[in-house]
Design a protein around this motif. Structure first.
Motif, PDB file in Angstrom:
ATOM      1  N   ALA A 181      43.945  32.919  43.788  1.00  0.00           N
ATOM      2  CA  ALA A 181      43.650  33.960  42.805  1.00  0.00           C
ATOM      3  C   ALA A 181      44.445  33.752  41.514  1.00  0.00           C
ATOM      4  N   LYS A 182      45.689  33.329  41.654  1.00  0.00           N
ATOM      5  CA  LYS A 182      46.575  33.236  40.491  1.00  0.00           C
ATOM      6  C   LYS A 182      46.164  32.138  39.508  1.00  0.00           C
ATOM      7  N   ASN A 183      45.422  31.118  39.995  1.00  0.00           N
ATOM      8  CA  ASN A 183      45.004  30.060  39.066  1.00  0.00           C
ATOM      9  C   ASN A 183      43.483  30.029  38.872  1.00  0.00           C
ATOM     10  N   SER A 184      42.865  31.197  39.117  1.00  0.00           N
ATOM     11  CA  SER A 184      41.414  31.311  38.993  1.00  0.00           C
ATOM     12  C   SER A 184      41.045  32.492  38.110  1.00  0.00           C
ATOM     13  N   ILE A 185      39.805  32.466  37.603  1.00  0.00           N
ATOM     14  CA  ILE A 185      39.293  33.580  36.812  1.00  0.00           C
ATOM     15  C   ILE A 185      37.803  33.737  37.103  1.00  0.00           C
ATOM     16  N   MET A 186      37.347  34.984  37.115  1.00  0.00           N
ATOM     17  CA  MET A 186      35.950  35.312  37.394  1.00  0.00           C
ATOM     18  C   MET A 186      35.264  35.728  36.106  1.00  0.00           C
ATOM     19  N   ILE A 187      34.056  35.190  35.862  1.00  0.00           N
ATOM     20  CA  ILE A 187      33.275  35.561  34.685  1.00  0.00           C
ATOM     21  C   ILE A 187      31.939  36.120  35.157  1.00  0.00           C
ATOM     22  N   GLY A 188      31.667  37.381  34.815  1.00  0.00           N
ATOM     23  CA  GLY A 188      30.420  37.992  35.254  1.00  0.00           C
ATOM     24  C   GLY A 188      30.055  39.218  34.458  1.00  0.00           C
ATOM     25  N   ASP A 189      28.817  39.667  34.650  1.00  0.00           N
ATOM     26  CA  ASP A 189      28.271  40.773  33.850  1.00  0.00           C
ATOM     27  C   ASP A 189      28.326  42.117  34.558  1.00  0.00           C
ATOM     28  N   ASP A 190      28.702  42.137  35.826  1.00  0.00           N
ATOM     29  CA  ASP A 190      28.594  43.365  36.606  1.00  0.00           C
ATOM     30  C   ASP A 190      29.981  43.918  36.947  1.00  0.00           C
ATOM     31  N   LEU A 191      30.272  45.094  36.416  1.00  0.00           N
ATOM     32  CA  LEU A 191      31.582  45.713  36.653  1.00  0.00           C
ATOM     33  C   LEU A 191      31.794  46.048  38.118  1.00  0.00           C
ATOM     34  N   SER A 192      30.734  46.453  38.811  1.00  0.00           N
ATOM     35  CA  SER A 192      30.882  46.933  40.191  1.00  0.00           C
ATOM     36  C   SER A 192      30.926  45.807  41.220  1.00  0.00           C
ATOM     37  N   THR A 193      30.470  44.621  40.860  1.00  0.00           N
ATOM     38  CA  THR A 193      30.505  43.504  41.818  1.00  0.00           C
ATOM     39  C   THR A 193      31.449  42.391  41.353  1.00  0.00           C
ATOM     40  N   ASP A 194      31.171  41.813  40.182  1.00  0.00           N
ATOM     41  CA  ASP A 194      31.981  40.687  39.688  1.00  0.00           C
ATOM     42  C   ASP A 194      33.413  41.116  39.358  1.00  0.00           C
ATOM     43  N   ILE A 195      33.530  42.141  38.555  1.00  0.00           N
ATOM     44  CA  ILE A 195      34.853  42.547  38.059  1.00  0.00           C
ATOM     45  C   ILE A 195      35.642  43.280  39.139  1.00  0.00           C
ATOM     46  N   ALA A 196      35.002  44.236  39.800  1.00  0.00           N
ATOM     47  CA  ALA A 196      35.686  44.984  40.862  1.00  0.00           C
ATOM     48  C   ALA A 196      36.088  44.060  42.012  1.00  0.00           C
ATOM     49  N   GLY A 197      35.215  43.111  42.347  1.00  0.00           N
ATOM     50  CA  GLY A 197      35.524  42.179  43.430  1.00  0.00           C
ATOM     51  C   GLY A 197      36.696  41.282  43.106  1.00  0.00           C
ATOM     52  N   ALA A 198      36.732  40.779  41.880  1.00  0.00           N
ATOM     53  CA  ALA A 198      37.847  39.926  41.461  1.00  0.00           C
ATOM     54  C   ALA A 198      39.158  40.713  41.453  1.00  0.00           C
ATOM     55  N   LYS A 199      39.080  41.961  41.030  1.00  0.00           N
ATOM     56  CA  LYS A 199      40.285  42.797  41.027  1.00  0.00           C
ATOM     57  C   LYS A 199      40.831  42.994  42.434  1.00  0.00           C
ATOM     58  N   LYS A 200      39.934  43.105  43.405  1.00  0.00           N
ATOM     59  CA  LYS A 200      40.361  43.320  44.796  1.00  0.00           C
ATOM     60  C   LYS A 200      41.232  42.183  45.312  1.00  0.00           C
ATOM     61  N   VAL A 201      40.947  40.969  44.829  1.00  0.00           N
ATOM     62  CA  VAL A 201      41.739  39.815  45.290  1.00  0.00           C
ATOM     63  C   VAL A 201      42.779  39.398  44.252  1.00  0.00           C
ATOM     64  N   LYS A 202      42.966  40.301  43.247  1.00  0.00           N
ATOM     65  CA  LYS A 202      43.992  40.080  42.214  1.00  0.00           C
ATOM     66  C   LYS A 202      43.724  38.821  41.377  1.00  0.00           C
ATOM     67  N   MET A 203      42.451  38.575  41.132  1.00  0.00           N
ATOM     68  CA  MET A 203      42.045  37.474  40.255  1.00  0.00           C
ATOM     69  C   MET A 203      41.686  38.052  38.880  1.00  0.00           C
ATOM     70  N   ASP A 204      42.114  37.379  37.809  1.00  0.00           N
ATOM     71  CA  ASP A 204      41.764  37.815  36.461  1.00  0.00           C
ATOM     72  C   ASP A 204      40.253  37.717  36.254  1.00  0.00           C
ATOM     73  N   GLN A 205      39.770  38.495  35.277  1.00  0.00           N
ATOM     74  CA  GLN A 205      38.323  38.567  35.063  1.00  0.00           C
ATOM     75  C   GLN A 205      37.982  38.517  33.571  1.00  0.00           C
ATOM     76  N   ILE A 206      36.785  37.986  33.291  1.00  0.00           N
ATOM     77  CA  ILE A 206      36.177  38.091  31.966  1.00  0.00           C
ATOM     78  C   ILE A 206      34.862  38.841  32.159  1.00  0.00           C
TER      79      ILE A 206
END
Length: 233
Positions: A181-206
């Protein structure tokens, strides 16, 4: 690679790189014409709006494990036809099969999608897709829109046995990619799936927000055009 804060970049596919709305409309238009559905629905816009209504409800049910993939694929057309007064399961299944064939042939991508992927690849980032879409469909979309060559892995919810935003699919993706998670980032359009999911695993998001939708979430970064990724990565 060691000087990059993020080494592994996970992209959503639909509505982030592949223009789902534009490609879906093109596919539905072909079906509307080929099956002469004007006599049933009157207008394409009415057909499209009712399909999207039922499709959305069924995808929510699929995410909640209340229906199976095979049921989703045909029921969205069956319910659309039935609402317009045509109760024909065989026709619905025929249309559904055609849609699965036609849809991945559409090639519209968001502005600057290819350019930003080329830029990231040349910078040395490791690129992956993580999607809730069905594997056979997503693979064809990537190939036909010439996006496939940029990605090392295509991780689907079917592979992981779980959908975004669950931790399970992200942890599965990390294992497949050899990432953390610490060296990864998620890029997606959906707050409830892409962004919320990345936050759950403590991964940064765009958060990719091309329509500039108002919201109260706080992603790590937010962009309106894919080209803006250059100021972050």
């Amino acid at each position: 690679m060691t000087n990059l804060k993020y080494q592994h970049i996970f992209f959503d596919l639909d509505r982030t790189l592949w223009d789902f709305n534009k490609n879906s409309e093109a596919s539905l238009n072909l079906l509307f014409r080929d099956y002469q559905l004007q006599s049933i629905f009157g207008s394409f816009l009415f057909f499209k709006s009712r399909y999207e209504y039922h499709n959305g409800k069924l995808w929510n049910a699929y995410y909640q494990n209340r229906i199976k993939k095979e049921d989703l694929m045909y029921r969205r057309f069956y319910l659309t036809l039935k609402e317009a007064g045509l109760d024909d399961l065989d026709l619905a299944k025929e249309i559904a099969n055609d849609f699965i064939e036609i849809s991945p042939l559409q090639t519209a991508t968001f502005p600057n999608a290819h350019q930003i992927l080329e830029y990231l690849k040349n910078k040395g980032y490791q690129l992956y897709i993580i999607t809730n879409g069905f594997i056979e469909v997503q693979a064809k979309k990537l190939k036909n829109s010439k996006l496939d060559s940029y990605f090392l892995e295509v991780i689907t919810s079917e592979d992981a046995g779980a959908n975004k935003p669950t931790q399970q699919i992200f942890e599965y993706a990390f294992n497949r990619a050899g990432a953390f998670a610490k060296n990864s980032i998620m890029i997606g359009d959906d707050l409830s799936t892409d962004i919320a999911g990345a936050k759950k695993v403590k991964m940064d998001q765009i958060y990719f927000n091309p329509h500039k939708i108002n919201h109260k979430d706080e992603p790590t970064f937010e962009i309106n055009n894919l080209s803006e990724i250059k100021r972050i990565l």
